[in-house]
Design an enzyme around this catalytic site. Structure first.
Site: not given
Length: 505
Positions: A140, A170, A243
């Protein structure tokens, strides 16, 4: 009451505005960057140290030596998405003739014009895992990127190529053109334990590389919206911009890629999630070697065991999964698996629930012969199955949500009929689905409470096949026990429900 919000820890957007990213329903095929598609990929040279971390209760006053060792391996990932031209027809107010007078008109487009959008910039984190420039991050972070730059700890900025992306886990892999980079050591994430000390390293909110400390709060977390998940939960602070960053153990080895947070505010509240390094490793090796993630496939629909189902199948506990459907000509059918089998072990590992079995199957190389231990009619059996490659449009096994939430249901209040060609066409019933078609379910009945609905097809009652409405009526006549075990087909596939008239209403 405020709702808890699950967010993938998003990359930081322009002006440090926290962007949101929907976590549920992420799907798609593992993706390979076109520039990498024809290159002959060499094996990834990862340094894996699989001994568990020491747990002898050693004391310490600082993690500075560990951070100094690992910090150079964690990088910033800058993402740019090019602007797009949006036709005025897609912006209703601007397509009005009155407003077109103020914004100009394009005679070649019937008086309409395009409105350009600005470039979008994002910032996340990544982890160098090989000396020759392979970097792990989150899908993402880079999924919509047109350009990627990687900023190293020593100040260098390098162009990052997207080797591949896997939305189902992911995980994404980047490559920079450099040598002798400070690659992190990887640990065997299966060997971590709840209570182990961990550090999270990343670039939260774009303030610069930041280290936070916590513990492994839980293992094997799921239901975050991905197809393949087995998250490590930690209370080490994870925020937007983290992230793709590193979750490391006390020895400085990578145990996870920081991915998501559970939050009310949008920031850290002590519940963060990381993709285990073993899953990230498996995905990375597939993307580099094959340009896609090759996953195993059995060809079954499964559901978790509830206490009500376990009782009906004469099981002592709820460990394992029930096979609710077997795909024709699949590896499972060829191995002899049948509807109603309870899978207790796969590949010599205990099966806890459908999510873990799906993950176990996905990590088996196609063509591998492995064992499946089952319970059938209360008797243990071992079957050999040759796993195939997961078809691009299917999943290894489909978990159907439990529809007997209260362990209740009966067929009082249920009307059924035979399946004719008209009903089959109208409802889109597959040719191999046979049984009694449910035409009506009384709203206050136990059947309705358990999830039975008009349009469902009853395929079995108490493990006996149903081929017509008459079969369904006969099998429910003079039933001494108020509980019935139904196998039901609905649009999501087949699943089992326990019906208990004693709890009706």
């Amino acid at each position: 009451m405020k709702k808890w919000i699950l967010r993938l820890a998003p990359p930081v957007r322009v002006a440090l505005l926290v962007g949101t990213l929907a976590a549920a329903g992420v799907s798609g095929l593992a993706w390979m960057h076109p520039s990498q598609a024809t290159e002959a990929a060499a094996p990834v040279r990862l340094n894996v140290i699989d001994q568990p971390v020491s747990r002898e209760g050693r004391g310490g006053t600082s993690f500075a030596p560990v951070v100094k060792k690992v910090a150079p391996s964690v990088v910033k990932v800058f993402v740019t998405t090019k602007g797009k031209n949006i036709p005025s027809a897609d912006i209703p107010p601007l397509d009005d003739p009155f407003f077109r007078r103020f914004f100009g008109e394009d005679s070649s487009r019937g008086g309409r014009r395009n409105f350009p959008t600005p470039k979008e910039h994002g910032l996340g984190s990544g982890v160098i895992v090989t000396k020759d420039g392979y970097i792990l991050t989150n899908n993402h972070v880079v999924e919509n990127a047109d350009e990627v730059k990687v900023a190293l700890n020593d100040g260098r900025e390098l162009i990052g190529k997207i080797v591949g992306k896997d939305p189902k886990s992911d995980v994404a892999v980047l490559k920079v053109d450099a040598k002798d980079l400070p690659a992190i050591d990887l640990a065997d994430s299966d060997k971590i334990e709840v209570g182990d000390l961990v550090l999270a390293i990343g670039n939260p909110f774009g303030v610069g590389q930041t280290v936070t400390m916590g513990i492994v709060s839980a293992k094997d977390r799921g239901n975050l919206g991905l197809d393949y998940e087995d998250f490590i939960q930690t209370d080490a602070a994870i925020n937007p911009g983290n992230s793709g960053g590193a979750l490391i153990d006390a020895d400085g080895r990578l145990i996870g890629i920081n991915t998501a947070i559970l939050t009310r505010s949008g920031g850290n509240q002590g519940i963060g999630f990381a993709v285990p390094s073993n899953i990230a490793r498996n995905v990375m090796e597939g993307l580099v070697r094959n340009g896609r993630v090759v996953r195993g496939f059995l060809g079954i629909n499964i559901q978790d065991l509830t206490s009500a189902l376990a009782k009906e199948f004469d099981l002592k506990n709820t460990s394992g999964v029930v096979v609710s459907d077997v795909v024709p000509k699949s590896p499972a059918e060829k191995a002899g698996l049948k509807n109603g089998d309870v899978i207790t072990e796969f590949n010599d590992k205990a099966v806890r629930d459908s999510r873990h079995l799906r993950l176990q199957v996905s990590q088996i190389a196609p063509g591998t012969k492995t064992s499946v231990k089952i319970l059938r009619d209360g008797k243990a059996r071992t079957l050999d199955v040759v796993v195939k490659e997961l078809p691009s449009t299917d999943v290894a096994s489909s978990e159907h949500k439990n529809q007997d939430a209260s362990g209740s249901d009966s067929l009082n209040g249920v009307a059924v009929t035979d399946i004719d060609n008209g009903a089959r066409h109208e409802l889109g019933l597959p040719a191999n689905v046979k049984g009694a078609l449910v035409t009506d379910v009384t709203p206050d009945s136990a059947a309705h409470e358990a999830g039975l609905r008009s349009g469902d097809v009853i395929q079995e009652i108490n493990r006996k096949p149903v081929t017509s409405a008459d079969d369904a009526v006969k099998l429910t006549d003079n039933v001494k026990d108020k509980k019935l075990l139904l196998r039901v087909w609905s649009k999501g596939g087949s699943h089992y429900v326990v019906v208990d008239e004693s709890k009706a209403g």
